[in-house]
Motif scaffolding. Structure first.
Motif, PDB file in Angstrom:
ATOM      1  N   UNK A 128      -5.377  11.597 -37.999  1.00 18.31           N
ATOM      2  CA  UNK A 128      -5.787  10.699 -39.077  1.00 18.31           C
ATOM      3  C   UNK A 128      -4.985  11.046 -40.317  1.00 18.31           C
ATOM      4  N   UNK A 129      -4.386  10.030 -40.915  1.00 22.62           N
ATOM      5  CA  UNK A 129      -3.572  10.291 -42.096  1.00 22.62           C
ATOM      6  C   UNK A 129      -3.637   9.103 -43.033  1.00 22.62           C
ATOM      7  N   UNK A 130      -3.323   9.360 -44.303  1.00 26.68           N
ATOM      8  CA  UNK A 130      -3.238   8.287 -45.281  1.00 26.68           C
ATOM      9  C   UNK A 130      -1.957   7.489 -45.025  1.00 26.68           C
ATOM     10  N   UNK A 131      -2.032   6.201 -45.264  1.00 32.58           N
ATOM     11  CA  UNK A 131      -0.928   5.295 -44.949  1.00 32.58           C
ATOM     12  C   UNK A 131      -0.179   4.960 -46.239  1.00 32.58           C
ATOM     13  N   UNK A 132       1.147   4.933 -46.157  1.00 33.11           N
ATOM     14  CA  UNK A 132       1.960   4.536 -47.310  1.00 33.11           C
ATOM     15  C   UNK A 132       1.706   3.068 -47.641  1.00 33.11           C
ATOM     16  N   UNK A 133       1.839   2.682 -48.941  1.00 36.24           N
ATOM     17  CA  UNK A 133       1.528   1.305 -49.335  1.00 36.24           C
ATOM     18  C   UNK A 133       2.303   0.234 -48.577  1.00 36.24           C
ATOM     19  N   UNK A 134       3.514   0.546 -48.128  1.00 38.27           N
ATOM     20  CA  UNK A 134       4.316  -0.458 -47.421  1.00 38.27           C
ATOM     21  C   UNK A 134       4.093  -0.414 -45.909  1.00 38.27           C
ATOM     22  N   UNK A 135       3.096   0.345 -45.460  1.00 43.33           N
ATOM     23  CA  UNK A 135       2.832   0.443 -44.027  1.00 43.33           C
ATOM     24  C   UNK A 135       1.348   0.184 -43.715  1.00 43.33           C
ATOM     25  N   UNK A 136       0.757  -0.739 -44.467  1.00 43.62           N
ATOM     26  CA  UNK A 136      -0.673  -0.999 -44.353  1.00 43.62           C
ATOM     27  C   UNK A 136      -1.009  -1.919 -43.188  1.00 43.62           C
ATOM     28  N   UNK A 137      -0.019  -2.624 -42.643  1.00 46.91           N
ATOM     29  CA  UNK A 137      -0.279  -3.647 -41.624  1.00 46.91           C
ATOM     30  C   UNK A 137      -1.151  -3.151 -40.467  1.00 46.91           C
ATOM     31  N   UNK A 138      -0.916  -1.963 -39.893  1.00 50.05           N
ATOM     32  CA  UNK A 138      -1.787  -1.529 -38.781  1.00 50.05           C
ATOM     33  C   UNK A 138      -3.243  -1.354 -39.192  1.00 50.05           C
ATOM     34  N   UNK A 139      -3.481  -0.940 -40.435  1.00 48.73           N
ATOM     35  CA  UNK A 139      -4.857  -0.805 -40.925  1.00 48.73           C
ATOM     36  C   UNK A 139      -5.513  -2.172 -40.998  1.00 48.73           C
ATOM     37  N   UNK A 140      -4.812  -3.129 -41.616  1.00 51.05           N
ATOM     38  CA  UNK A 140      -5.353  -4.474 -41.756  1.00 51.05           C
ATOM     39  C   UNK A 140      -5.615  -5.104 -40.394  1.00 51.05           C
ATOM     40  N   UNK A 141      -4.679  -4.943 -39.479  1.00 47.43           N
ATOM     41  CA  UNK A 141      -4.832  -5.525 -38.143  1.00 47.43           C
ATOM     42  C   UNK A 141      -6.053  -4.944 -37.432  1.00 47.43           C
ATOM     43  N   UNK A 142      -6.233  -3.628 -37.531  1.00 50.74           N
ATOM     44  CA  UNK A 142      -7.389  -2.996 -36.887  1.00 50.74           C
ATOM     45  C   UNK A 142      -8.690  -3.532 -37.461  1.00 50.74           C
ATOM     46  N   UNK A 143      -8.750  -3.661 -38.773  1.00 52.64           N
ATOM     47  CA  UNK A 143      -9.983  -4.128 -39.421  1.00 52.64           C
ATOM     48  C   UNK A 143     -10.285  -5.562 -39.021  1.00 52.64           C
ATOM     49  N   UNK A 193     -14.158   8.872 -61.273  1.00 54.23           N
ATOM     50  CA  UNK A 193     -14.279  10.042 -60.406  1.00 54.23           C
ATOM     51  C   UNK A 193     -15.157   9.768 -59.191  1.00 54.23           C
ATOM     52  N   UNK A 194     -15.262   8.486 -58.796  1.00 54.89           N
ATOM     53  CA  UNK A 194     -15.987   8.120 -57.587  1.00 54.89           C
ATOM     54  C   UNK A 194     -15.087   7.315 -56.674  1.00 54.89           C
ATOM     55  N   UNK A 195     -15.380   7.356 -55.383  1.00 53.87           N
ATOM     56  CA  UNK A 195     -14.660   6.527 -54.421  1.00 53.87           C
ATOM     57  C   UNK A 195     -15.668   5.771 -53.564  1.00 53.87           C
ATOM     58  N   UNK A 196     -15.311   4.551 -53.200  1.00 56.84           N
ATOM     59  CA  UNK A 196     -16.109   3.800 -52.233  1.00 56.84           C
ATOM     60  C   UNK A 196     -15.345   3.759 -50.925  1.00 56.84           C
ATOM     61  N   UNK A 197     -16.008   4.164 -49.837  1.00 60.00           N
ATOM     62  CA  UNK A 197     -15.433   4.064 -48.503  1.00 60.00           C
ATOM     63  C   UNK A 197     -15.836   2.716 -47.918  1.00 60.00           C
ATOM     64  N   UNK A 198     -14.897   2.050 -47.275  1.00 58.65           N
ATOM     65  CA  UNK A 198     -15.182   0.703 -46.770  1.00 58.65           C
ATOM     66  C   UNK A 198     -14.376   0.432 -45.511  1.00 58.65           C
ATOM     67  N   UNK A 199     -14.794  -0.595 -44.796  1.00 60.39           N
ATOM     68  CA  UNK A 199     -14.031  -1.108 -43.641  1.00 60.39           C
ATOM     69  C   UNK A 199     -13.755  -0.046 -42.581  1.00 60.39           C
ATOM     70  N   UNK A 200     -14.639   0.937 -42.442  1.00 53.94           N
ATOM     71  CA  UNK A 200     -14.400   1.969 -41.425  1.00 53.94           C
ATOM     72  C   UNK A 200     -14.584   1.339 -40.049  1.00 53.94           C
ATOM     73  N   UNK A 201     -13.497   1.346 -39.309  1.00 53.05           N
ATOM     74  CA  UNK A 201     -13.411   0.610 -38.048  1.00 53.05           C
ATOM     75  C   UNK A 201     -12.964   1.537 -36.930  1.00 53.05           C
ATOM     76  N   UNK A 202     -13.661   1.495 -35.817  1.00 47.24           N
ATOM     77  CA  UNK A 202     -13.213   2.179 -34.606  1.00 47.24           C
ATOM     78  C   UNK A 202     -13.064   1.123 -33.528  1.00 47.24           C
ATOM     79  N   UNK A 211     -15.198   9.080 -33.978  1.00 47.35           N
ATOM     80  CA  UNK A 211     -14.128   8.721 -34.914  1.00 47.35           C
ATOM     81  C   UNK A 211     -14.663   8.129 -36.209  1.00 47.35           C
ATOM     82  N   UNK A 212     -15.830   7.516 -36.172  1.00 49.40           N
ATOM     83  CA  UNK A 212     -16.441   7.023 -37.423  1.00 49.40           C
ATOM     84  C   UNK A 212     -16.636   8.194 -38.386  1.00 49.40           C
TER      85      UNK A 212
END
Length: 263
Positions: A128-143, A193-202, A211-212
């Motif tokens: 699991x790793x953070x995705x670079x801004x120009x490589x978001x397509x796999x995240x969007x497709x999964x969601x 100083x807060x984050x919202x987690x969203x769209x967690x998809x397995x 994996x969730x």
């Protein structure tokens, strides 16, 4: 620094409304210019991208404003949702939405303090790793695949996440170390100083392996390491126990009022 009197409920509501406003400004979505609500839509039969949220409507205006705000959504004929939180709902509004044909669904809105690192318990063959801004397509497709409408989605409508500011919106991808296949994804949206987690998809082939939890914990640890103090999330009944294990506690129920066209 957040005001010392800010409560966890305030934090969850603030994170949620901020995320909805950011989404509404995506270049691939249309939005309604309303002074008292955030409203946006895409030409897709998908509730997640046809939304009215953060609406602050006095009871005396509820009947008139509900009719005005939902009219363009009903005219398009796609399912949509009106999302309410404690500061954006009243019994009068709820009654008005019900009379307009919307049906309520409740989801736990949760908050956690980010103090100590959390063990993600990531399976040994998963990365699991953070995705670079120009490589978001796999995240969007999964969601979007997880929404079950992949066959309806044109390429130009898949880049909603890519249009958000990479300074405050971060994307995570879970992949197989054996073959590189995408197994899941999630998004993290910072506000102060807060984050919202969203769209967690397995995705279906990877379910039942934790994996969730792995995705959520990885994002929590990343947020803590970059200076965030709290995390928020809107869960569902299937994932509620997982988030409890990670230290989240329910602050209120988000109520989504869903309208679907008559068949």
């Amino acid at each position: 620094m957040r005001h010392v009197l800010t409560t966890p409920q305030d934090t969850v509501e603030g994170d949620f409304s901020t995320l909805q406003r950011r989404l509404s400004r995506s270049a691939v979505l249309q939005r309604l210019d309303a002074p008292d609500a955030t409203a946006f839509w895409a030409p897709l039969p998908l509730v997640a991208v046809n939304v009215i949220a953060d609406a602050h409507i006095p009871d005396a205006q509820a009947a008139e404003r509900v009719t005005e705000l939902i009219a363009p959504f009903v005219e398009r004929g796609h399912p949509f949702q009106w999302i309410t939180t404690p500061s954006t709902t009243t019994p009068t509004l709820e009654s008005t939405l019900a009379q307009a044909g919307l049906r309520a669904h409740e989801y736990p809105a949760m908050h956690a303090s980010l103090r100590n690192p959390v063990d993600p318990c990531t399976p040994h063959d998963v990365f699991i790793d953070i995705v670079w801004p120009d490589q978001v397509a796999p995240v969007t497709t999964a969601i979007f695949n997880n929404f079950g409408h992949a066959e309806d989605l044109a390429d130009e409508h898949l880049d909603i996440l890519e249009t958000l500011d990479p300074e405050t919106n971060h994307y995570f991808l879970a992949r197989s170390l054996l073959n590189g296949m995408t197994l899941g994804a999630g998004t993290m949206h910072a506000r102060g100083d807060s984050v919202m987690l969203a769209n967690i998809t397995v995705l279906p082939p990877a379910r039942g392996r934790g994996l969730e939890r792995a995705l959520a914990a990885t994002m929590m640890n990343r947020a803590a390491s970059t200076g965030s103090n709290t995390a928020t999330i809107v869960a569902n009944h299937a994932t509620y126990a997982t988030y409890l294990e990670l230290g989240f506690r329910t602050q209120f129920d988000v109520v989504t009022w869903v309208w679907k066209p008559h068949r």
